[in-house]
Design a protein around this motif. Structure first.
Motif, PDB file in Angstrom:
ATOM      1  N   ASP A  44       0.795  -1.237   0.000  1.00  0.00           N
ATOM      2  CA  ASP A  44       0.000   0.000   0.000  1.00  0.00           C
ATOM      3  C   ASP A  44       0.820   1.276   0.000  1.00  0.00           C
ATOM      4  OD1 ASP A  44      -2.264  -1.543   0.017  1.00  0.00           O
ATOM      5  OD2 ASP A  44      -2.581  -1.406   2.181  1.00  0.00           O
ATOM      6  N   LYS A  45       2.078   1.215   0.442  1.00  0.00           N
ATOM      7  CA  LYS A  45       2.873   2.432   0.592  1.00  0.00           C
ATOM      8  C   LYS A  45       4.015   2.544  -0.412  1.00  0.00           C
ATOM      9  CE  LYS A  45       1.804   2.851   5.524  1.00  0.00           C
ATOM     10  NZ  LYS A  45       2.360   2.974   6.897  1.00  0.00           N
ATOM     11  N   LEU A  46       3.847   1.921  -1.559  1.00  0.00           N
ATOM     12  CA  LEU A  46       4.884   2.057  -2.584  1.00  0.00           C
ATOM     13  C   LEU A  46       5.089   3.531  -2.911  1.00  0.00           C
ATOM     14  CD1 LEU A  46       4.350  -0.812  -5.181  1.00  0.00           C
ATOM     15  CD2 LEU A  46       5.958  -0.698  -3.288  1.00  0.00           C
ATOM     16  N   HIS A  47       6.346   3.892  -3.148  1.00  0.00           N
ATOM     17  CA  HIS A  47       6.718   5.306  -3.262  1.00  0.00           C
ATOM     18  C   HIS A  47       6.491   5.864  -4.664  1.00  0.00           C
ATOM     19  CE1 HIS A  47       8.735   8.977  -2.160  1.00  0.00           C
ATOM     20  NE2 HIS A  47       9.644   8.829  -3.122  1.00  0.00           N
ATOM     21  N   ASP A  48       5.859   7.015  -4.736  1.00  0.00           N
ATOM     22  CA  ASP A  48       5.796   7.889  -5.909  1.00  0.00           C
ATOM     23  C   ASP A  48       5.542   7.131  -7.211  1.00  0.00           C
ATOM     24  OD1 ASP A  48       5.831  10.223  -7.352  1.00  0.00           O
ATOM     25  OD2 ASP A  48       7.971  10.636  -7.084  1.00  0.00           O
ATOM     26  N   CYS A  50       6.371   4.355  -8.363  1.00  0.00           N
ATOM     27  CA  CYS A  50       6.108   2.916  -8.261  1.00  0.00           C
ATOM     28  C   CYS A  50       4.703   2.622  -7.732  1.00  0.00           C
ATOM     29  CB  CYS A  50       7.129   2.239  -7.355  1.00  0.00           C
ATOM     30  SG  CYS A  50       8.827   2.236  -7.991  1.00  0.00           S
ATOM     31  N   SER A  51       3.989   3.655  -7.312  1.00  0.00           N
ATOM     32  CA  SER A  51       2.686   3.464  -6.672  1.00  0.00           C
ATOM     33  C   SER A  51       1.630   2.791  -7.555  1.00  0.00           C
ATOM     34  CB  SER A  51       2.151   4.792  -6.140  1.00  0.00           C
ATOM     35  OG  SER A  51       1.949   5.716  -7.192  1.00  0.00           O
ATOM     36  N   LYS A  54       0.875  -0.784  -6.457  1.00  0.00           N
ATOM     37  CA  LYS A  54       0.684  -1.069  -5.033  1.00  0.00           C
ATOM     38  C   LYS A  54      -0.352  -2.149  -4.761  1.00  0.00           C
ATOM     39  CE  LYS A  54      -2.491   2.845  -4.237  1.00  0.00           C
ATOM     40  NZ  LYS A  54      -2.661   4.110  -3.473  1.00  0.00           N
ATOM     41  N   VAL A  61       8.368  -1.720  -0.228  1.00  0.00           N
ATOM     42  CA  VAL A  61       8.342  -0.273  -0.032  1.00  0.00           C
ATOM     43  C   VAL A  61       9.758   0.291  -0.066  1.00  0.00           C
ATOM     44  CG1 VAL A  61       7.759   1.585   1.575  1.00  0.00           C
ATOM     45  CG2 VAL A  61       6.186  -0.336   1.267  1.00  0.00           C
ATOM     46  N   SER A  64      11.107   0.510  -3.574  1.00  0.00           N
ATOM     47  CA  SER A  64      10.491   1.606  -4.327  1.00  0.00           C
ATOM     48  C   SER A  64      11.062   2.959  -3.930  1.00  0.00           C
ATOM     49  CB  SER A  64       8.974   1.597  -4.144  1.00  0.00           C
ATOM     50  OG  SER A  64       8.585   2.025  -2.847  1.00  0.00           O
ATOM     51  N   CYS A  98      10.840   0.959 -11.929  1.00  0.00           N
ATOM     52  CA  CYS A  98       9.645   0.516 -11.195  1.00  0.00           C
ATOM     53  C   CYS A  98       8.988  -0.667 -11.900  1.00  0.00           C
ATOM     54  CB  CYS A  98       8.653   1.666 -11.062  1.00  0.00           C
ATOM     55  SG  CYS A  98       9.101   2.944  -9.861  1.00  0.00           S
TER      56      CYS A  98
END
Length: 252
Positions: A44-48, A50-51, A54, A61, A64, A98
């Motif tokens: 749920d908290k994949l960064h920027d 890479c989101s 998710k 996380v 990412s 990503c």
């Protein structure tokens, strides 16, 4: 007649060996590589950038987050080896990373790699033509010193540096066409498709996750031919121009 059979044999070889995995294990799978998870799942908290993955990802996380750093600890690879890469260009490299680390939809193109840092890679993923064109347009004025970034670097400092024999020049010098960039950069990880985003027949590097992941449809499309063993139809998908020739060789 042997010479006439050669293209067909090559196509059969491509179709029957294009995945190192069991043919039933193509739709939702992670590569056996340095930073990939064993199995895909929610993050749920994949960064920027890479989101978009998710809901179902092969990356963690932490991975990412590292992908967005100029001095990432993942591979000690420096994008700015010939001076600072433009932000627009770097966005495409981050998105490429990503897709590589996070996508669970690359099963049909996974191959054994036999490298110290990964056991598997993907090869000839059919990248949507817009994704390649936009990547090239964004990077054509940035600088690099190599056509294949998988090999030939000077690693004596711990990060990649240009060898003395490789001068820094614009991307457009080393990659005069979009296809030369997308296909040559990572040793043919990608094959530029004639299909467009939304066609269901090419992998999208960029997509709006609120509309779902379009690559799930794409991988089902290609995996269906691999699992059915239908050489004729799969060959046409790979090389449409050979369809008239194949129709003469293969029985009805």
């Amino acid at each position: 007649m042997a010479w006439k059979q050669t293209p067909l044999l090559l196509l059969v070889y491509m179709i029957t060996t294009c995945s190192a995995r069991d043919r039933t294990d193509l739709l939702n799978v992670c590569m056996d590589a340095k930073h990939h998870k064993t199995k895909p799942g929610p993050e749920d908290k994949l960064h920027d950038q890479c989101s978009p993955w998710k809901r179902n990802a092969c990356c963690s996380v932490n991975t990412s987050q590292e992908l967005h750093k100029d001095n990432s600890r993942l591979y000690n690879f420096n994008w700015d080896h010939c001076g600072e890469m433009t932000p627009a260009c770097k966005r495409h490299f981050i998105q490429d990373a990503c897709l590589y680390e996070c996508s669970p939809n690359l099963g049909p193109w996974i191959q054994q790699a036999g490298q110290s840092w990964r056991k598997e890679r993907f090869l000839d993923v059919p990248l949507c033509k817009e994704d390649c064109q936009e990547w090239w347009e964004a990077c054509r004025t940035s600088f690099t010193c190599k056509r294949d970034w998988h090999k030939g670097w000077d690693w004596t400092s711990g990060i990649n540096k240009c060898p003395d024999t490789a001068p820094c020049r614009t991307f457009q010098y080393y990659f005069p066409t979009p296809a030369s960039l997308c296909e040559g950069l990572w040793s043919h990880s990608y094959k530029v498709s004639n299909y467009s985003r939304g066609s269901g027949q090419c992998i999208q590097m960029w997509f709006d996750s609120t509309q779902g992941n379009p690559n799930e449809e794409v991988v089902k499309f290609y995996a269906s031919f691999m699992t059915s063993g239908t050489v004729y139809h799969a060959a046409i998908l790979l090389v449409p121009s050979l369809a008239p020739v194949l129709s003469l060789w293969l029985p009805d």
